[in-house]
Design a protein around this motif. Structure first.
Motif, PDB file in Angstrom:
ATOM      1  N   MET A 140      -1.391   6.298 -10.748  1.00  0.00           N
ATOM      2  CA  MET A 140      -0.941   6.775 -12.054  1.00  0.00           C
ATOM      3  C   MET A 140       0.277   5.947 -12.471  1.00  0.00           C
ATOM      4  N   ILE A 141       0.688   6.072 -13.719  1.00  0.00           N
ATOM      5  CA  ILE A 141       1.775   5.201 -14.200  1.00  0.00           C
ATOM      6  C   ILE A 141       3.076   5.623 -13.527  1.00  0.00           C
ATOM      7  N   GLY A 142       3.563   4.762 -12.667  1.00  0.00           N
ATOM      8  CA  GLY A 142       4.804   5.042 -11.926  1.00  0.00           C
ATOM      9  C   GLY A 142       4.611   5.954 -10.730  1.00  0.00           C
ATOM     10  N   LEU A 143       3.416   6.487 -10.566  1.00  0.00           N
ATOM     11  CA  LEU A 143       3.164   7.506  -9.546  1.00  0.00           C
ATOM     12  C   LEU A 143       1.836   7.244  -8.836  1.00  0.00           C
ATOM     13  N   ALA A 144       1.523   8.145  -7.896  1.00  0.00           N
ATOM     14  CA  ALA A 144       0.198   8.144  -7.267  1.00  0.00           C
ATOM     15  C   ALA A 144      -0.261   9.583  -7.197  1.00  0.00           C
ATOM     16  N   GLY A 145      -1.567   9.792  -7.081  1.00  0.00           N
ATOM     17  CA  GLY A 145      -2.105  11.141  -7.004  1.00  0.00           C
ATOM     18  C   GLY A 145      -1.644  11.843  -5.732  1.00  0.00           C
ATOM     19  N   ARG A 146      -1.624  13.164  -5.766  1.00  0.00           N
ATOM     20  CA  ARG A 146      -1.191  13.946  -4.608  1.00  0.00           C
ATOM     21  C   ARG A 146      -2.161  13.792  -3.447  1.00  0.00           C
ATOM     22  N   THR A 147      -1.627  13.930  -2.257  1.00  0.00           N
ATOM     23  CA  THR A 147      -2.476  13.802  -1.066  1.00  0.00           C
ATOM     24  C   THR A 147      -2.301  15.019  -0.159  1.00  0.00           C
ATOM     25  N   ASP A 148      -1.856  16.133  -0.775  1.00  0.00           N
ATOM     26  CA  ASP A 148      -1.537  17.316   0.038  1.00  0.00           C
ATOM     27  C   ASP A 148      -2.497  18.480  -0.177  1.00  0.00           C
ATOM     28  N   PHE A 149      -3.648  18.223  -0.807  1.00  0.00           N
ATOM     29  CA  PHE A 149      -4.674  19.268  -0.890  1.00  0.00           C
ATOM     30  C   PHE A 149      -6.042  18.606  -0.975  1.00  0.00           C
ATOM     31  N   GLN A 150      -7.113  19.417  -1.072  1.00  0.00           N
ATOM     32  CA  GLN A 150      -8.487  18.915  -0.935  1.00  0.00           C
ATOM     33  C   GLN A 150      -8.520  17.998   0.296  1.00  0.00           C
ATOM     34  N   GLU A 151      -9.106  16.823   0.188  1.00  0.00           N
ATOM     35  CA  GLU A 151      -9.156  15.941   1.373  1.00  0.00           C
ATOM     36  C   GLU A 151      -8.063  14.883   1.307  1.00  0.00           C
ATOM     37  N   GLY A 152      -6.916  15.220   0.749  1.00  0.00           N
ATOM     38  CA  GLY A 152      -5.842  14.243   0.558  1.00  0.00           C
ATOM     39  C   GLY A 152      -5.442  13.502   1.819  1.00  0.00           C
ATOM     40  N   SER A 153      -5.284  12.195   1.682  1.00  0.00           N
ATOM     41  CA  SER A 153      -4.852  11.366   2.810  1.00  0.00           C
ATOM     42  C   SER A 153      -4.012  10.218   2.261  1.00  0.00           C
ATOM     43  N   SER A 154      -2.730  10.209   2.571  1.00  0.00           N
ATOM     44  CA  SER A 154      -1.885   9.139   2.035  1.00  0.00           C
ATOM     45  C   SER A 154      -2.259   7.795   2.658  1.00  0.00           C
ATOM     46  N   GLU A 155      -2.755   7.813   3.907  1.00  0.00           N
ATOM     47  CA  GLU A 155      -3.188   6.560   4.534  1.00  0.00           C
ATOM     48  C   GLU A 155      -4.359   5.957   3.754  1.00  0.00           C
ATOM     49  N   ARG A 197       6.148   5.239  -6.076  1.00  0.00           N
ATOM     50  CA  ARG A 197       5.583   5.615  -4.778  1.00  0.00           C
ATOM     51  C   ARG A 197       4.922   4.438  -4.064  1.00  0.00           C
ATOM     52  N   LEU A 198       4.440   3.455  -4.835  1.00  0.00           N
ATOM     53  CA  LEU A 198       3.639   2.381  -4.244  1.00  0.00           C
ATOM     54  C   LEU A 198       4.161   0.984  -4.533  1.00  0.00           C
ATOM     55  N   GLY A 199       5.061   0.858  -5.508  1.00  0.00           N
ATOM     56  CA  GLY A 199       5.473  -0.473  -5.959  1.00  0.00           C
ATOM     57  C   GLY A 199       6.587  -1.078  -5.125  1.00  0.00           C
ATOM     58  N   GLY A 200       6.928  -2.327  -5.479  1.00  0.00           N
ATOM     59  CA  GLY A 200       8.035  -3.012  -4.806  1.00  0.00           C
ATOM     60  C   GLY A 200       7.725  -3.331  -3.350  1.00  0.00           C
ATOM     61  N   ILE A 210       7.159   9.214   1.508  1.00  0.00           N
ATOM     62  CA  ILE A 210       7.415   9.733   0.149  1.00  0.00           C
ATOM     63  C   ILE A 210       6.452  10.875  -0.159  1.00  0.00           C
ATOM     64  N   MET A 211       5.164  10.651   0.122  1.00  0.00           N
ATOM     65  CA  MET A 211       4.147  11.638  -0.241  1.00  0.00           C
ATOM     66  C   MET A 211       4.324  12.944   0.536  1.00  0.00           C
ATOM     67  N   SER A 212       4.745  12.845   1.780  1.00  0.00           N
ATOM     68  CA  SER A 212       4.863  14.073   2.586  1.00  0.00           C
ATOM     69  C   SER A 212       6.127  14.855   2.255  1.00  0.00           C
ATOM     70  N   SER A 213       7.040  14.240   1.506  1.00  0.00           N
ATOM     71  CA  SER A 213       8.289  14.942   1.181  1.00  0.00           C
ATOM     72  C   SER A 213       8.312  15.470  -0.256  1.00  0.00           C
ATOM     73  N   LEU A 214       7.166  15.431  -0.942  1.00  0.00           N
ATOM     74  CA  LEU A 214       7.176  15.834  -2.363  1.00  0.00           C
ATOM     75  C   LEU A 214       7.328  17.340  -2.553  1.00  0.00           C
ATOM     76  N   ASN A 215       6.734  18.112  -1.636  1.00  0.00           N
ATOM     77  CA  ASN A 215       6.851  19.582  -1.697  1.00  0.00           C
ATOM     78  C   ASN A 215       6.505  20.154  -3.064  1.00  0.00           C
ATOM     79  N   LEU A 216       5.369  19.761  -3.592  1.00  0.00           N
ATOM     80  CA  LEU A 216       4.949  20.246  -4.910  1.00  0.00           C
ATOM     81  C   LEU A 216       4.218  21.581  -4.774  1.00  0.00           C
ATOM     82  N   PRO A 217       4.275  22.419  -5.810  1.00  0.00           N
ATOM     83  CA  PRO A 217       3.545  23.689  -5.743  1.00  0.00           C
ATOM     84  C   PRO A 217       2.034  23.452  -5.780  1.00  0.00           C
ATOM     85  N   LYS A 218       1.305  24.431  -5.277  1.00  0.00           N
ATOM     86  CA  LYS A 218      -0.171  24.392  -5.330  1.00  0.00           C
ATOM     87  C   LYS A 218      -0.611  24.294  -6.795  1.00  0.00           C
TER      88      LYS A 218
END
Lengths: 237, 237
Positions: A140-155, A197-200, A210-218
């Protein structure tokens, strides 16, 4: 891949409630069209637009099984006699086409290619059309999709972005599945540089951290949206 | 008018709170840029985007003195040493350029032309660039700007649309100042056919009758926004 750059009819559409982007692409000569990620509550708007433009909707493409909104795929399929296409790895139970990696669909003089970009879900795909890539909830612009639900996998998501998206030409236009800041488009070059989350040149470890520390609500609608989207948007009322 | 169709950098940006569209256009070679209708609350987003793209902002264009949001023109002017341009008929007290009818501004290899489209206010202008027209609150997708406050005149707005906008090529892309349904773009051809207030060959009497029967509430921010925009967005805090 056909790199014919003849100008398509192209519309980006927004659902304010879920901040979802829907895309309509058509061949102005043959009027054959595809729609990407249509939203249930916006069916009347989209149906009217397709009708007003005189388009023949061939395919309804889903980037993935959404957790935050319900698709209007079934309603559009019935209205326009179109085919629903989504990754064969999505778990979806009603699509007409279970897309395999790099599958190409044709409409009019154009082609659109399904790139495998799992990570947000197992069945996430991005769609490449001319110099545009429709990235759903992968990049996403400046971001990436969440990887903390459904079959999310940051790897998996890191690997998908690196191998399938960041290898595209830097001037490829990135059209995401959502945006929450009012951006409509970016480029691969910008995301490689500036994505938080992914650049630089971030490593997979940095991304996962980064992804594991987002602590976003369901996601509010997940318990309604995922089952409804598994059956292409047939809502239980 | 220079009809050079070399591809610009082009970004449409959205403010969810006021449903306002901002546009950024730049020459990818010289990096010279213009921004149209920037929003005060989105200053950081827009400043960051201009900086990330390495652009040299020359002009901040206002389609009119807005009643529903405050401009970030002054902040952008200070940051980028750019010039503010708005119609000389707008009543604005701080612009660097009081635009006259059909005035052309140059940036890089490109030109943008100010078309007089009064009616929503006396100082409304639309901006023509290549095959795109930025219509502010004159012509919106399926709608037209209100004519029941400021110097609103449905007679003037009808005449403006007929003479300045509906005379453009039918495939000209219409980029409005606002949209409330999630449309991002339309065409002159579609608006001539389908616009609910102006399309389908409506007469001036029919248009005036529609406009006078809308009975819309007073814009929430008008008492703050109009005075602030008269001085280019210098907010009293």
């Amino acid at each position: 891949m056909n790199t014919n750059l003849q100008t398509p009819i192209f519309r980006q559409l927004f659902d304010q409630e879920s901040s979802t982007y829907t895309y309509l692409i058509a061949d102005p000569e043959t009027k054959e069209a595809v729609i990407i990620d249509p939203v249930y509550e916006k069916y009347e708007r989209d149906e009217s637009l397709i009708k007003n433009l005189g388009l023949k909707l061939l395919y309804i493409l889903e980037t993935h099984v959404h957790a935050d909104h319900v698709t209007s795929a079934s309603k559009l399929k019935t209205r326009f006699n179109a085919k629903i296409a989504i990754s064969k790895n999505s778990g979806n139970q009603c699509a007409d086409i279970g897309l395999v990696d790099n599958q190409i669909l044709q409409f009019g003089r154009f082609e659109i290619k399904a790139l495998p970009t799992p990570g947000h879900t197992n069945g996430c795909m991005s769609f490449l059309f001319q110099n545009m890539v429709f990235t759903g909830d992968s990049l996403m612009i400046g971001l990436a999709g969440r990887t903390d639900f459904q079959e999310g996998s940051s790897e998996k998501l890191y690997e998908s972005v690196q191998s399938q998206l960041f290898t595209l030409s830097e001037d490829t236009l990135v059209y995401p599945g959502h945006d929450y800041q009012g951006f409509t488009v970016s480029t691969i070059g910008e995301e490689k540089k500036f994505n938080k989350r992914l650049g630089g040149g971030k490593t997979e470890q940095e991304f996962s951290s980064i992804m594991s520390s987002l602590n976003l609500p369901k996601p509010k609608k997940i318990d309604i949206a995922v089952p409804a989207n598994m059956v292409c948007g047939v809502k239980k009322t």
